[in-house]
Design a protein around this motif. Structure first.
Motif, PDB file in Angstrom:
ATOM      1  N   ILE A   1       1.023  -1.154   0.131  1.00 38.21           N
ATOM      2  CA  ILE A   1      -0.144   0.228   0.116  1.00 38.21           C
ATOM      3  C   ILE A   1       0.298   0.997   0.237  1.00 38.21           C
ATOM      4  CG2 ILE A   1      -1.627   0.915   1.136  1.00 38.21           C
ATOM      5  CD1 ILE A   1      -2.434  -1.315   2.602  1.00 38.21           C
ATOM      6  N   GLU A   2       0.706   2.413  -0.711  1.00 38.26           N
ATOM      7  CA  GLU A   2       1.287   3.488  -1.034  1.00 38.26           C
ATOM      8  C   GLU A   2       0.960   3.857   0.163  1.00 38.26           C
ATOM      9  OE1 GLU A   2       0.176   6.198  -3.207  1.00 38.26           O
ATOM     10  OE2 GLU A   2       0.009   4.553  -5.680  1.00 38.26           O
ATOM     11  N   ALA A   3       2.944   4.701   1.362  1.00 38.23           N
ATOM     12  CA  ALA A   3       2.677   5.800   2.111  1.00 38.23           C
ATOM     13  C   ALA A   3       1.338   6.351   2.091  1.00 38.23           C
ATOM     14  CB  ALA A   3       4.132   6.617   1.789  1.00 38.23           C
ATOM     15  N   SER A   4       0.996   7.802   1.370  1.00 38.55           N
ATOM     16  CA  SER A   4      -0.175   8.358   1.611  1.00 38.55           C
ATOM     17  C   SER A   4      -1.738   7.188   2.022  1.00 38.55           C
ATOM     18  CB  SER A   4      -0.545   8.678   0.480  1.00 38.55           C
ATOM     19  OG  SER A   4      -0.804   8.234  -0.407  1.00 38.55           O
ATOM     20  N   HIS A   5      -1.481   6.256   1.757  1.00 38.38           N
ATOM     21  CA  HIS A   5      -2.484   5.223   1.815  1.00 38.38           C
ATOM     22  C   HIS A   5      -2.285   4.912   3.211  1.00 38.38           C
ATOM     23  CE1 HIS A   5      -3.968   5.197  -2.599  1.00 38.38           C
ATOM     24  NE2 HIS A   5      -4.702   6.231  -1.671  1.00 38.38           N
ATOM     25  N   SER A   6      -1.273   4.796   3.472  1.00 37.68           N
ATOM     26  CA  SER A   6      -1.251   3.761   4.581  1.00 37.68           C
ATOM     27  C   SER A   6      -1.112   4.610   6.225  1.00 37.68           C
ATOM     28  CB  SER A   6       0.255   3.344   4.907  1.00 37.68           C
ATOM     29  OG  SER A   6       0.506   2.097   3.420  1.00 37.68           O
ATOM     30  N   LYS A   7      -0.847   6.021   5.170  1.00 35.91           N
ATOM     31  CA  LYS A   7      -0.700   6.951   6.579  1.00 35.91           C
ATOM     32  C   LYS A   7      -2.174   7.108   6.940  1.00 35.91           C
ATOM     33  CE  LYS A   7       0.578  11.831   8.129  1.00 35.91           C
ATOM     34  NZ  LYS A   7       1.259  12.583   7.560  1.00 35.91           N
ATOM     35  N   LEU A   8      -3.039   7.405   5.638  1.00 35.70           N
ATOM     36  CA  LEU A   8      -5.103   7.509   6.508  1.00 35.70           C
ATOM     37  C   LEU A   8      -5.400   6.454   7.425  1.00 35.70           C
ATOM     38  CD1 LEU A   8      -6.100   8.817   2.993  1.00 35.70           C
ATOM     39  CD2 LEU A   8      -6.369   9.546   4.967  1.00 35.70           C
ATOM     40  N   VAL A   9      -4.805   4.772   6.844  1.00 37.44           N
ATOM     41  CA  VAL A   9      -5.305   3.712   7.766  1.00 37.44           C
ATOM     42  C   VAL A   9      -5.090   3.978   8.650  1.00 37.44           C
ATOM     43  CG1 VAL A   9      -5.270   1.453   7.582  1.00 37.44           C
ATOM     44  CG2 VAL A   9      -5.796   2.562   5.759  1.00 37.44           C
ATOM     45  N   ARG A  10      -3.404   4.319   9.434  1.00 41.61           N
ATOM     46  CA  ARG A  10      -2.154   3.933  10.579  1.00 41.61           C
ATOM     47  C   ARG A  10      -3.942   5.422  10.939  1.00 41.61           C
ATOM     48  NH1 ARG A  10       1.736   4.561   8.821  1.00 41.61           N
ATOM     49  NH2 ARG A  10       1.962   7.190   9.330  1.00 41.61           N
ATOM     50  N   ASN A  11      -3.488   6.895  11.082  1.00 51.61           N
ATOM     51  CA  ASN A  11      -4.203   7.317  11.673  1.00 51.61           C
ATOM     52  C   ASN A  11      -5.532   7.530  11.607  1.00 51.61           C
ATOM     53  OD1 ASN A  11      -1.937   8.644  11.493  1.00 51.61           O
ATOM     54  ND2 ASN A  11      -2.364  10.858   9.525  1.00 51.61           N
ATOM     55  N   PHE A  12      -6.208   6.618  11.154  1.00 48.60           N
ATOM     56  CA  PHE A  12      -7.853   6.251  11.316  1.00 48.60           C
ATOM     57  C   PHE A  12      -7.862   5.436  12.511  1.00 48.60           C
ATOM     58  CE2 PHE A  12     -11.902   4.214  10.611  1.00 48.60           C
ATOM     59  CZ  PHE A  12     -12.985   5.538  11.571  1.00 48.60           C
ATOM     60  N   PHE A  13      -7.386   4.487  12.214  1.00 47.49           N
ATOM     61  CA  PHE A  13      -7.012   3.213  13.287  1.00 47.49           C
ATOM     62  C   PHE A  13      -6.594   3.713  14.592  1.00 47.49           C
ATOM     63  CE2 PHE A  13      -4.672   0.148  15.761  1.00 47.49           C
ATOM     64  CZ  PHE A  13      -5.688  -1.166  15.641  1.00 47.49           C
ATOM     65  N   ILE A  14      -5.803   4.480  15.221  1.00 47.68           N
ATOM     66  CA  ILE A  14      -5.217   5.017  16.321  1.00 47.68           C
ATOM     67  C   ILE A  14      -6.198   6.038  16.913  1.00 47.68           C
ATOM     68  CG2 ILE A  14      -3.339   6.618  17.145  1.00 47.68           C
ATOM     69  CD1 ILE A  14      -1.594   5.794  14.797  1.00 47.68           C
ATOM     70  N   ILE A  15      -6.918   6.734  15.788  1.00 48.70           N
ATOM     71  CA  ILE A  15      -8.367   7.589  16.538  1.00 48.70           C
ATOM     72  C   ILE A  15      -9.233   6.454  16.694  1.00 48.70           C
ATOM     73  CG2 ILE A  15      -9.166   8.468  14.423  1.00 48.70           C
ATOM     74  CD1 ILE A  15      -8.160  10.408  17.441  1.00 48.70           C
ATOM     75  N   THR A  16      -9.403   5.480  16.298  1.00 50.61           N
ATOM     76  CA  THR A  16     -10.278   4.593  16.506  1.00 50.61           C
ATOM     77  C   THR A  16     -10.129   3.520  17.176  1.00 50.61           C
ATOM     78  OG1 THR A  16     -10.838   4.861  14.257  1.00 50.61           O
ATOM     79  CG2 THR A  16     -12.132   2.990  15.765  1.00 50.61           C
ATOM     80  N   ALA A  17      -8.569   3.610  17.805  1.00 52.95           N
ATOM     81  CA  ALA A  17      -8.639   2.934  18.640  1.00 52.95           C
ATOM     82  C   ALA A  17      -9.078   3.382  20.088  1.00 52.95           C
ATOM     83  CB  ALA A  17      -7.579   2.079  18.368  1.00 52.95           C
ATOM     84  N   PHE A  18      -8.837   4.517  19.678  1.00 48.75           N
ATOM     85  CA  PHE A  18      -8.109   5.188  21.474  1.00 48.75           C
ATOM     86  C   PHE A  18      -9.773   5.816  21.308  1.00 48.75           C
ATOM     87  CE2 PHE A  18      -8.978   9.980  22.940  1.00 48.75           C
ATOM     88  CZ  PHE A  18      -8.571   9.264  24.071  1.00 48.75           C
ATOM     89  N   TYR A  19     -10.657   5.987  20.190  1.00 49.22           N
ATOM     90  CA  TYR A  19     -12.078   6.301  20.463  1.00 49.22           C
ATOM     91  C   TYR A  19     -12.840   4.835  21.586  1.00 49.22           C
ATOM     92  CZ  TYR A  19     -16.682   7.600  21.013  1.00 49.22           C
ATOM     93  OH  TYR A  19     -18.545   8.052  20.865  1.00 49.22           O
ATOM     94  N   GLU A  20     -12.600   3.943  21.188  1.00 50.27           N
ATOM     95  CA  GLU A  20     -13.198   2.512  21.322  1.00 50.27           C
ATOM     96  C   GLU A  20     -12.288   2.287  22.665  1.00 50.27           C
ATOM     97  OE1 GLU A  20     -15.003   0.846  20.191  1.00 50.27           O
ATOM     98  OE2 GLU A  20     -15.706   2.321  18.764  1.00 50.27           O
ATOM     99  N   PHE A  21     -11.041   2.629  23.206  1.00 45.40           N
ATOM    100  CA  PHE A  21     -10.820   2.332  24.493  1.00 45.40           C
ATOM    101  C   PHE A  21     -11.453   3.531  25.352  1.00 45.40           C
ATOM    102  CE2 PHE A  21      -8.213   4.147  28.131  1.00 45.40           C
ATOM    103  CZ  PHE A  21      -7.514   3.368  28.510  1.00 45.40           C
ATOM    104  N   THR A  22     -12.308   4.410  24.853  1.00 42.60           N
ATOM    105  CA  THR A  22     -12.848   5.635  26.150  1.00 42.60           C
ATOM    106  C   THR A  22     -14.425   4.705  25.651  1.00 42.60           C
ATOM    107  OG1 THR A  22     -14.090   6.860  24.062  1.00 42.60           O
ATOM    108  CG2 THR A  22     -11.940   7.412  25.099  1.00 42.60           C
ATOM    109  N   GLN A  23     -14.562   4.103  25.317  1.00 43.12           N
ATOM    110  CA  GLN A  23     -16.579   3.410  25.294  1.00 43.12           C
ATOM    111  C   GLN A  23     -16.259   1.922  25.882  1.00 43.12           C
ATOM    112  OE1 GLN A  23     -18.767   3.403  22.399  1.00 43.12           O
ATOM    113  NE2 GLN A  23     -18.375   5.729  22.968  1.00 43.12           N
ATOM    114  N   ILE A  24     -14.974   1.275  26.206  1.00 44.26           N
ATOM    115  CA  ILE A  24     -14.588   0.632  27.361  1.00 44.26           C
ATOM    116  C   ILE A  24     -14.878   0.863  28.548  1.00 44.26           C
ATOM    117  CG2 ILE A  24     -12.727  -1.230  28.203  1.00 44.26           C
ATOM    118  CD1 ILE A  24     -12.055  -1.455  25.001  1.00 44.26           C
ATOM    119  N   ILE A  25     -13.741   2.362  28.425  1.00 41.26           N
ATOM    120  CA  ILE A  25     -14.258   2.930  30.009  1.00 41.26           C
ATOM    121  C   ILE A  25     -15.139   3.396  30.377  1.00 41.26           C
ATOM    122  CG2 ILE A  25     -13.224   5.044  31.366  1.00 41.26           C
ATOM    123  CD1 ILE A  25     -10.911   4.930  29.528  1.00 41.26           C
TER     124      ILE A  25
END
Length: 413
Positions: free
Chosen positions: A209-233
């Motif tokens: 996957i191109e670096a630009s696309h990988s960055k999009l996926v990575r950034n969205f995953f990080i913020i989504t994971a953080f949000y799901e962590f808040t959901q857990i709490i």
């Protein structure tokens, strides 16, 4: 045949079928919990509630993979999608195996922390964790492609198998209840993989996957994971903290309260599943997205208001019908817990809406007030009533901040 012809004539959409399916799944999960509550009584149900809460926590963690898959199943196409989905599956399996191993290794410590009768139930649960991550990615593909019929089937098979297998084992064999529940959960993960898109599971893929696309996926995953962590709490820390601070009997009472009070949240989840791909698609087409937000906020606010009103007018009736008279002492808190959950459900719609638009400030708000809720419960837990009051305070603050952010953001456009 007549029903089929009616459905065809009225052209019932996959979205409507999915919404109906979600109601059935949530109804089945509620039946599962209610039967366990009646069969086991408050003290044994407290142990069952720990496992059920672990299942909810796992669903939030795995939801990060599902939402990422859903979003980029809309954005990416053809070879780019194939490369993306292959990478997501690899990462999901790695995370699943690692998390499952941690649960198994620390099963004894988990038993001590949550005052459960067995550590084996955590071992059995840990074995199933990798399967759940595979299941979540598979569901993410269906969600993103709006294949709601297939998505519905995966939820139905998981729910039905868990209900039937758990109850069958409880009635047929003299096995510790917590272990039976863990076995039922494990087997249901396997059934939840049906139907599975095996063509997407290609670990030999050499595409990059191109670096630009990988960055999009990575950034969205990080913020989504953080949000799901808040959901857990926000959604689960109260049950685990109550199990830690209170005796098993009181913890079992609170677990029944939480189960009834969360009806509105589980209904809201149905709309979240429809919200994300719809908002992403509208953004992709350059169309306004705010009307979808207003529509779903209106739905959830109305449903929440009705549930809070009914909980305040008929608390003892609700508790007696659903769990039995042994849980009746918790009735006065029912409407208050429903209020806290309703506030959270409405806030959640705002957060997922902005998450779909790659706007992350509402996610930060959820994290801040999720930690606030947890901190308030840790410091103020003299009674179950006080625990519920702390949650109401935190959720009012969260919703106020979400609304203020939306108003200010709308004025800047």
């Amino acid at each position: 045949m007549y029903l089929v012809s009616v459905l065809k004539r009225n052209r019932i959409s996959q979205e409507h079928l999915f919404m109906f399916s979600v109601l059935v799944v949530n109804g089945g999960n509620y039946l599962y919990n209610l039967i366990l509550g009646r069969l086991l009584g408050p003290e044994q149900f407290a142990d069952a509630a720990v496992l059920i809460t672990f299942l909810l926590v796992l669903s939030f963690v795995a939801m990060s993979f599902q939402l990422v898959t859903a979003k980029f199943s809309v954005v990416f196409e053809n070879n780019l999608f194939a490369s993306f989905i292959s990478k997501v599956y690899k990462n999901a399996i790695i995370v699943g195996i690692s998390l499952g191993a941690i649960i198994i290794i620390f099963s004894k410590q988990l038993q001590d922390l949550f005052n459960t009768a067995s550590s084996t139930m955590f071992v059995v649960f840990g074995i199933g964790v990798p399967l759940y991550f595979l299941m979540s990615v598979n569901r993410g593909v269906f969600q993103g492609k709006k294949a709601f019929k297939l998505l519905s089937i995966t939820y139905q098979t998981e729910m039905l198998s868990r209900l039937l297998i758990t109850l069958g084992l409880l009635f047929l064999f003299n096995i510790q209840s917590s272990l039976v529940i863990a076995i039922g959960i494990l087997i249901s993960f396997g059934f939840g993989l049906i139907p599975f898109k095996f063509e997407n599971l290609n670990f030999k893929s050499s595409s990059v996957i191109e670096a630009s696309h990988s960055k999009l996926v990575r950034n969205f995953f990080i913020i989504t994971a953080f949000y799901e962590f808040t959901q857990i709490i926000i959604n689960n820390s109260d049950i685990l903290l109550v199990k830690h601070y209170f005796e098993s009997y009181e913890a079992g009472l609170y677990a029944s309260l939480a189960l009834i009070g969360r009806i509105v949240y589980f209904i809201a989840w149905m709309f979240v599943m429809l919200l994300l791909p719809t908002v992403v698609q509208l953004k992709k087409e350059g169309k306004p997205t705010a009307p979808i937000l207003f529509k779903y906020v209106g739905y959830i606010a109305t449903i929440a208001s009705v549930i809070v009103l009914c909980s305040s007018l008929f608390p003892e009736t609700a508790i007696t019908l659903l769990f039995g008279k042994s849980y009746i002492t918790i009735a006065p808190l029912l409407w208050k817990y429903a209020l806290a959950t309703g506030l959270f459900a409405v806030s959640n719609i705002f957060a997922y809406y902005y998450l779909s638009l790659d706007r992350f400030m509402p996610v930060v708000f959820s994290g801040i007030f999720g930690m606030l809720q947890m901190g308030l419960v840790i410091f103020f837990h003299d009674s179950l009533e006080q625990v519920v009051h702390m949650q109401i305070i935190a959720m009012i603050c969260l919703l106020v901040f979400q609304i203020i952010y939306f108003v200010l953001d709308s004025k800047m456009k």
